[in-house]
Design a protein around this motif. Structure first.
Motif, PDB file in Angstrom:
ATOM      1  N   VAL A  78      -6.177  -7.363   4.304  1.00  0.00           N
ATOM      2  CA  VAL A  78      -5.409  -6.870   5.456  1.00  0.00           C
ATOM      3  C   VAL A  78      -4.209  -6.054   4.980  1.00  0.00           C
ATOM      4  O   VAL A  78      -3.890  -4.998   5.544  1.00  0.00           O
ATOM      5  CB  VAL A  78      -4.966  -8.043   6.350  1.00  0.00           C
ATOM      6  N   GLY A  79      -3.561  -6.517   3.928  1.00  0.00           N
ATOM      7  CA  GLY A  79      -2.421  -5.767   3.395  1.00  0.00           C
ATOM      8  C   GLY A  79      -2.821  -4.409   2.851  1.00  0.00           C
ATOM      9  O   GLY A  79      -2.104  -3.418   3.026  1.00  0.00           O
ATOM     10  N   VAL A 106       1.869 -11.584  -1.097  1.00  0.00           N
ATOM     11  CA  VAL A 106       1.701 -12.985  -0.702  1.00  0.00           C
ATOM     12  C   VAL A 106       0.283 -13.454  -1.001  1.00  0.00           C
ATOM     13  O   VAL A 106       0.073 -14.573  -1.481  1.00  0.00           O
ATOM     14  CB  VAL A 106       2.055 -13.162   0.793  1.00  0.00           C
ATOM     15  N   GLY A 107      -0.716 -12.611  -0.740  1.00  0.00           N
ATOM     16  CA  GLY A 107      -2.090 -12.971  -1.045  1.00  0.00           C
ATOM     17  C   GLY A 107      -2.320 -13.151  -2.528  1.00  0.00           C
ATOM     18  O   GLY A 107      -2.991 -14.102  -2.961  1.00  0.00           O
ATOM     19  N   ILE A 146       3.771  -6.381   1.453  1.00  0.00           N
ATOM     20  CA  ILE A 146       4.205  -7.784   1.473  1.00  0.00           C
ATOM     21  C   ILE A 146       2.991  -8.702   1.577  1.00  0.00           C
ATOM     22  O   ILE A 146       2.904  -9.722   0.876  1.00  0.00           O
ATOM     23  CB  ILE A 146       5.196  -8.027   2.626  1.00  0.00           C
ATOM     24  N   LEU A 147       2.013  -8.345   2.423  1.00  0.00           N
ATOM     25  CA  LEU A 147       0.809  -9.166   2.540  1.00  0.00           C
ATOM     26  C   LEU A 147       0.002  -9.166   1.243  1.00  0.00           C
ATOM     27  O   LEU A 147      -0.576 -10.189   0.863  1.00  0.00           O
ATOM     28  CB  LEU A 147      -0.052  -8.665   3.699  1.00  0.00           C
ATOM     29  N   LEU A 160      -5.642 -11.988   2.999  1.00  0.00           N
ATOM     30  CA  LEU A 160      -4.320 -11.358   3.101  1.00  0.00           C
ATOM     31  C   LEU A 160      -4.245 -10.078   2.272  1.00  0.00           C
ATOM     32  O   LEU A 160      -3.634  -9.091   2.709  1.00  0.00           O
ATOM     33  CB  LEU A 160      -3.235 -12.342   2.654  1.00  0.00           C
ATOM     34  N   VAL A 187       4.880  -3.832   5.350  1.00  0.00           N
ATOM     35  CA  VAL A 187       4.206  -5.076   5.747  1.00  0.00           C
ATOM     36  C   VAL A 187       2.917  -5.239   4.948  1.00  0.00           C
ATOM     37  O   VAL A 187       2.578  -6.339   4.496  1.00  0.00           O
ATOM     38  CB  VAL A 187       3.932  -5.084   7.266  1.00  0.00           C
ATOM     39  N   GLY A 188       2.186  -4.159   4.731  1.00  0.00           N
ATOM     40  CA  GLY A 188       0.973  -4.212   3.932  1.00  0.00           C
ATOM     41  C   GLY A 188       1.242  -4.648   2.509  1.00  0.00           C
ATOM     42  O   GLY A 188       0.522  -5.498   1.958  1.00  0.00           O
TER      43      GLY A 188
END
Length: 79
Positions: free
Chosen positions: A12-13, A39-40, A35-36, A9, A32-33
């Motif tokens: 990808v972020g 979260v990761g 946020i990922l 994550l 979105v990046g």
């Protein structure tokens, strides 16, 4: 979520936050990046915090028990 998923994550972020220069209507890819990435990072942190309660490294080697078989029980003494 494990450490591997958290690293995925974050990767990808980071790609969405830093490497993508596309614009879309309705979705901000940079947000979105980020946020990922968050979260990761939270997933990795929680995995590391709860590592001991989930077994952790060496789980199967700690639980190993050795049994010694002494053979059949002794019968009555011979005369």
């Amino acid at each position: 979520m494990g450490i591997g998923v958290g690293i995925f994550l974050i990767a990808v972020g980071a790609i969405l936050a830093f490497a993508v220069h596309a614009t879309t209507s309705g979705v901000n890819l940079h947000t979105v990046g980020w946020i990922l990435i968050a979260v990761g990072a939270a997933g990795i942190l929680l995995s590391m915090l709860f590592w001991q309660s989930w077994a952790g490294p060496g789980y199967f080697t700690r639980r190993r028990t050795t049994y010694v078989d002494d053979g059949p029980p002794a019968g009555p003494p011979p005369y």
